[in-house]
Design a protein around this motif. Structure first.
Motif, PDB file in Angstrom:
ATOM      1  N   ALA A 123       3.160  -0.760   7.219  1.00  0.00           N
ATOM      2  CA  ALA A 123       3.999  -1.061   8.428  1.00  0.00           C
ATOM      3  C   ALA A 123       3.460  -0.539   9.644  1.00  0.00           C
ATOM      4  N   GLY A 150       1.318   2.887   9.383  1.00  0.00           N
ATOM      5  CA  GLY A 150      -0.016   2.686   9.635  1.00  0.00           C
ATOM      6  C   GLY A 150      -0.850   1.740   8.731  1.00  0.00           C
ATOM      7  N   HIS A 151      -0.224   1.518   7.336  1.00  0.00           N
ATOM      8  CA  HIS A 151      -0.916   0.466   6.749  1.00  0.00           C
ATOM      9  C   HIS A 151      -0.039  -0.342   6.066  1.00  0.00           C
ATOM     10  N   PRO A 164       0.959  -1.362   0.045  1.00  0.00           N
ATOM     11  CA  PRO A 164       0.026   0.006   0.167  1.00  0.00           C
ATOM     12  C   PRO A 164       0.942   1.299  -0.135  1.00  0.00           C
TER      13      PRO A 164
END
Lengths: 361, 504
Positions: free
Chosen positions: B342, B339-340, B334
């Motif tokens: 990793a 936060g997405h 992504p």
């Protein structure tokens, strides 16, 4: 001027040091409060932290009490910590604890006066299921309708308290109790009694279960994929989805687990130290366990020590109000301070303090 | 030449561990478009923040119109006639244009007067904008107009623009440049931050190049070739990725009529997205940010399930979750690193486990083999030249570029059959970006099917075989990259395309 500066990495040192710092600050500010109430602060602090364990006069009674009080706190806090790690805020452990006690006691009383070794295990199962079911209500509402689990679980505490009052003076009332509310004393019936495993230590089956829960939680969080998924959900929900975590499943798992452990704690309490279902059977373990969970850094080993410390302040607090006439509200304030200072000093984990020469901004 | 509008002399700013700017001096004159050129981390942002009053220089002086200039806060800078348009907009989606602009003003006039003023200024500069539109409904280009008009209402003497074209289509870029040239003709100085060399060569009068916090040169971009500019910026000769193009294999990933509702109020719905990717093929998907890129990646990675739309080698996988798709060889990276892709506060080992658990065999009966996770993290660190003390470090302690290398490496080294990446080189310096692109091409060479979603058109032209653009959740027709010109690409990105024949 004092300035907070964000650390590149969370500080390992302060993660371990802040609970101790919080205890010390609580002692100082609590001492000032006790002094303002007209008691000798040093004596009060000694009565709370030292006398229950080492005073010749009280230790024989107080020492076993340490495990008796710490057991349910640890057991409930372990369950809560799983949810808190995943960002699921179950505030209603007190209610799950009550329902567990009602179901466990109900199971035991249903067999009365039959005697069998199977009854006690059945009571544990009933207590666990009762707590689980009570905690699943906010889970269903949250995943189905997007309700807030904080509110729902907290409200269910009051429902559980009303239910407790009802069964104590109705369904589970002792038929031989001359009309007084309250059930038969389970601790006095051999098949339903939660006895001490080792005489004189306070180590009953609930305490043993709490210790097993600590080990279980430790392995789950550090070695098992499910524990990793719980941590992922709490730290970065989008990343958790990317890793294939089903958020609904985590909500059910965490709330269910917390409810199960709280329900078991309630059952062990009603069949042991408390003995019977009464209108005011619950004594706030479910709420204090929230403090224990955070004081222990949501880490199983930390919770073990935090539970023991919290139990100490309970016993010492009772002793202090008995011996020094300190009001019990002041003791509760003292316990609350512990959480307050812990959360306040937590800032050092991610930030450092910089003193800058006063340049006006 | 006349006295400069703004003179910087010897500006230095150090942060713990890095010197962001060291002894930077140059002049900006009225009516000049001055480019500030440099790689990520060269110190452009810090320099601009000093001019805008967000950061105080350690040493050095600035003068504005020959008077000492040391703004203590952005409001002071604005009062002196310095305005700035940030790369990341500070707008509230739920408020309308006029309300948003009022929020950024020191003493905002009444709504009605302000709206009239906004209309007037926006028409004057060829940036049409309805003051009563809700910002959440605006495109990225229109949002930028809101920011620009907010600045213009203050009649700035110096306008600072931070990477303004990164969110625009080629056509929108033209409109913006017209506005900037008009401002320049009226005597406004513009400090233009970018790393897009062709833009700078066509727009800017002067360019100052920064490298590692120091000024490398000030030159006239029109007289300097793009290659020379790039080499001054990077400080080394660039390695351009190469790829041997062979014949494509069988269709591996087949997406048919993928439609999904918008996940949130400000998300984008996907509408009948249809494409096929074959073995050894790279499909580049361009488009301005916020046109369904995130949503498309989610539907392909398995984060969002759909109904009978995505198939792998002929079998439907649209109901499977991310882990099941990974097991079958469909991997994704992504856009949002922290936060997405990793988890910021987890170690690189834990982040390796995040997406590689299945394919790299890191589990036994649900129990994690942390040794394997650490070994794999170290493997990625070595192969992709990730600069970090070790696999035990938290993801957020890495710089953006290094974390991006880790995230891409983590997927590429699992040798997937299908890899979907969104913005593979966003915020990564030129040499690391070249390495990442090379690794994607190598992966395709080995027989994988790749979908590369990016807003960097040059990148897509360089590595993809076919190109399509997303516009408001719709995918344009798919065209071979060879022979495409900028005009056509712009139209595809703008949504003007021979509508529904994407399956071609």
């Amino acid at each position: 001027m004092i300035r907070l500066e964000k650390r590149a990495q969370p500080s390992q040192f302060w993660t371990f040091a802040t609970p101790f710092l919080a205890v010390v600050l609580t002692m100082i500010v609590g001492g000032i409060m006790f002094a303002a109430l007209g008691s000798d602060p040093f004596e009060a602090i000694r009565t709370i932290f030292w006398d229950p364990l080492f005073s010749e006069q009280f230790a024989a009674y107080s020492r076993p009490q340490l495990l008796v009080k710490a057991g349910p706190l640890i057991l409930i806090a372990i369950g809560l910590s799983m949810g808190f790690k995943a960002g699921i805020w179950n505030i209603g452990a007190e209610g799950q604890y009550i329902i567990g006690a009602i179901c466990g006691a109900g199971m035991g009383l249903a067999f009365y006066p039959i005697e069998s070794v199977l009854i006690f295990p059945l009571m544990i199962l009933a207590g666990a299921l009762g707590g689980w079911a009570w905690a699943i209500i906010p889970a269903v509402l949250k995943t189905r309708f997007g309700t807030n689990e904080i509110l729902v679980s907290l409200m269910l505490v009051y429902v559980a308290e009303a239910l407790l009052a009802s069964v104590a003076s109705g369904l589970l009332k002792n038929p031989d109790g001359m009309g007084f509310p309250g059930s038969r004393n389970l601790a006095q019936i051999p098949s339903t009694a939660n006895l001490e495993i080792i005489q004189g230590t306070g180590m009953h089956y609930g305490v043993l279960t709490a210790f097993i829960a600590v080990v279980f939680a430790y392995v789950l969080l550090s070695r098992h994929m499910l524990g990793f998924q719980i941590r992922l959900t709490g730290e970065a929900p989008r990343a958790a989805r990317f890793a294939g975590v089903n958020p609904t499943r985590i909500v059910f798992l965490c709330l269910g687990l917390a409810g199960t452990l709280a329900g078991m704690a309630g059952m062990y309490e009603v069949s042991g130290p408390a003995g019977q279902i009464t209108i005011d059977f619950n004594s706030g373990y479910g709420f204090t366990a929230i403090i224990v969970a955070f004081l222990g850094r949501l880490h199983p080993i930390g919770i073990l020590f935090a539970g023991l410390l919290m139990a100490l302040t309970y016993i010492g607090g009772e002793l202090a109000s008995l011996m020094l006439g300190i009001p019990s509200a002041a003791i509760q304030l003292f316990q609350g301070m512990l959480l307050f200072f812990l959360l306040a000093t937590d800032v050092f984990i991610s930030f450092r303090i910089r003193l800058t020469s006063g340049e006006a901004a | 030449m006349s006295d400069p509008l703004l003179r910087l002399s010897g500006l230095t700013k150090a942060y713990p561990g890095v010197v962001a700017n060291s002894d930077v001096s140059f002049d900006i004159h009225a009516g000049e478009v001055h480019a500030l050129l440099g790689e990520n981390g060269a110190g452009k942002s810090t320099l601009v923040k000093m001019i805008y009053g967000l950061v105080k220089p350690d040493t050095g002086r600035m003068t504005l119109n020959s008077a000492p200039f040391a703004p203590s806060a952005p409001s002071a800078a604005r009062l002196s006639g310095v305005a700035m348009v940030f790369q990341h907009f500070s707008l509230f989606d739920a408020l309308n244009v006029a309300e948003n602009i009022a929020l950024g003003m020191e003493n905002a006039p009444k709504q009605r007067d302000l709206a009239a003023k906004i209309k007037e200024v926006s028409n004057q500069y060829g940036l049409p904008l309805d003051p009563y539109m809700r910002v959440g409904d605006l495109s990225a280009g229109e949002r930028q107009r809101v920011e620009i008009i907010r600045c213009l209402l203050q009649n700035p003497k110096l306008l600072i623009m931070d990477e303004p074209t990164s969110v625009l289509t080629p056509q929108e870029v033209e409109i913006l440049f017209k506005t900037l040239r008009q401002l320049k003709a009226e005597g406004t100085a513009i400090l233009y931050i970018s790393h897009k060399l062709e833009e700078i060569r066509s727009l800017c009068d002067t360019a100052t190049i920064l490298r590692l916090g120091q000024k490398v040169a000030t030159c006239t971009p029109a007289d300097t070739s793009a290659k020379e500019l790039a080499e001054m910026m990077v400080g080394e000769t660039l390695h351009v990725p190469e790829r041997a193009t062979g014949a494509f294999g069988d269709v591996i990933l087949d997406v048919k009529d993928l439609s999904l509702r918008a996940p949130t109020e400000f998300g984008t719905a996907l509408k009948n997205v249809t494409f096929k990717v074959r073995a050894r093929e790279i499909l580049g998907i361009g488009g301005v940010a916020g046109n369904g890129q995130d949503e498309l990646l989610g539907a392909l990675s398995g984060e969002v399930s759909s109904n009978n739309t995505v198939s792998l080698r002929g079998s439907d996988i649209s109901k499977l979750g991310p882990q099941q798709r990974r097991a079958l060889g469909v991997l994704a990276a992504p856009e949002e690193r922290l936060g997405h892709a990793a988890v910021p506060d987890m170690s690189l080992s834990e982040n390796a486990l995040l997406s590689a658990a299945v394919r790299k065999d890191m589990m036994r009966f649900g129990f994690v083999n942390w040794g394997k996770a650490k070994l794999y993290a170290e493997h990625v660190i070595n192969e992709f030249d990730v600069r970090t003390p070790g696999a035990g470090n938290a993801a957020r302690s890495l710089s953006g570029g290094n974390l991006q290398k880790f995230v891409i490496g983590r997927e590429v080294l699992q040798y997937p059959d299908v890899l979907i990446v969104n913005q593979p080189t966003w915020g990564v310096d030129a040499s690391a970006a070249a390495a990442i692109r090379q690794s994607l091409m190598d992966l395709a060479e080995k027989g994988a099917a790749l979908v590369v979603i990016s807003q960097d058109l040059d990148e897509l032209m360089e590595i993809s075989d076919h190109f399509a653009a997303l516009n408001e959740g719709r995918l344009s027709s798919i065209r071979p990259v060879q022979g495409l010109n900028v005009e056509e690409i712009g139209l595809m990105m703008g949504g003007v395309h021979d509508s529904m024949e994407g399956a071609a």
